[in-house]
Design an enzyme around this catalytic site. Structure first.
Site: not given
Ligand code: NAD
Length: 307
Positions: A105, A180, A255
């Site tokens: 990611t 995402k 994050k």
């Protein structure tokens, strides 16, 4: 790449919480996997599962037609591609037309940069971040959000299907990371809203069950409420029933929301809720919530309400 993808060798870089079990699923399905991680214990665990390991990333990449990375951040990915601290860049080591498949990611801009430098070096590039966590990685039930040219999507799909259940082609390079980051911004914001509503309900004399029964069948319905419910009781499988053991850890939500803020800023979107959610989860992670499920944010909200 050969026509039979299963006969291709996959270099697998990053055998952490997610990468370790994902690599195991590839090997179980009969793929040739050559793996590397700088952590010795991760290499040992991989070998116990029958995965071939080597002593450097470039050794893994030589002879591979796919280079799969599952690394902590975009800097790790770009450094590995370009080379850092005397280590050669993987883009220069790989055979021409190697497919670089990044499942980490990372920032959307970094994913686009990674694709651009891979293409410049004569390779192919796919971003395919995941959701589903360690449980999904172990069970092979991850969701992959894929940014790729159509022909590259067709190449990686059978590989991703060995590690996941839903493989969604979201668009061109960077589109997987874009999907995402947008999804997780919804998730962070909605978990805060659901948690505030439960604490408000407590103050107004509502039982958790009463609020759940109404909101889960009304316009407040969302995943944060009906699957990951932040209070114990209404959804017995939610982390709230096991003292907020993750699940999806606060550090990872913090994050992902920082990535969302970066995307809001680089696109000029006035995403006030995204910015606020990022601040709230940064504080949660810094003040003991890093290893707890992100739904534990409700305890912070409740503590502040009591003062
Ligand atoms: P992790 O920290 O457990 O694993 C990362 C691994 O990469 C470590 O073992 C590290 O030693 C290794 N590494 C670092 N630099 C390397 C290099 N140059 N070459 C090879 N290996 C290297 O992280 P994780 O939880 O497995 O997450 C990996 C990625 O997946 C992250 O980007 C994370 O945001 C994302 N993700 C994690 C989860 C989750 O639940 N853990 C869920 C969805 C997405």
């Amino acid at each position: 790449m050969s026509e039979n993808a299963a006969s291709d060798t996959i270099a697998f870089l990053g055998l952490g919480h997610m990468g370790g079990p994902m690599a195991v699923n590839l090997v179980k399905a009969g793929h040739q996997v050559v793996a590397y991680d700088p952590v010795t214990a991760a290499l040992e665990a991989a070998r116990e599962h029958g995965i071939a390991t080597v002593d450097s990333a470039s050794e893994a990449v030589v002879g591979a037609s796919v280079v799969l990375t599952m690394l902590p951040s975009g800097k790790h990915v770009l450094d590995a591609y370009r080379g850092v601290d005397g280590a050669p860049g993987l883009l220069s080591v790989a055979a021409p037309d190697t497919l670089f498949l990044d499942c980490s990611t990372i920032n959307v801009d970094e994913a686009r940069e990674a694709a651009a430098i891979a293409l410049d070096a004569g390779h192919r590039s796919v971003d395919a971040p995941v959701s589903g966590g360690v449980v999904g990685a172990e069970a092979g039930t991850l969701t992959f959000m894929v940014g790729a040219l159509p022909e590259d999507f067709e190449t990686v799909k059978p590989i991703l299907e060995l590690m996941g259940r839903r493989i969604v082609h979201c668009g061109d390079h960077g589109a997987g990371q874009a999907a995402k980051v947008c999804n997780n911004m919804i998730l962070g914001v909605s978990m805060i809203a659901v948690s505030e509503a439960f604490v408000l309900g407590e103050k107004l004399g509502l039982t958790h069950q009463a609020l759940f029964d109404v909101a889960s069948n009304a316009s407040g319905q969302c995943w944060a409420l009906t699957t990951n419910c932040p209070v114990p009781g209404p959804v017995p499988t939610s982390p709230a029933n096991r003292d907020y053991q993750p699940g999806f850890a606060g550090a990872l939500m913090a994050k992902d929301l920082r990535l969302a803020v970066n995307a809001l800023e680089s696109t000029g979107v006035d995403g006030q809720m995204g910015h606020l959610a990022s601040k709230i989860y940064d504080a949660f992670a810094a003040e003991g919530g890093a290893g707890r499920d992100f739904s534990g944010i409700i305890t912070d909200i409740r503590d502040k309400a009591a003062k």
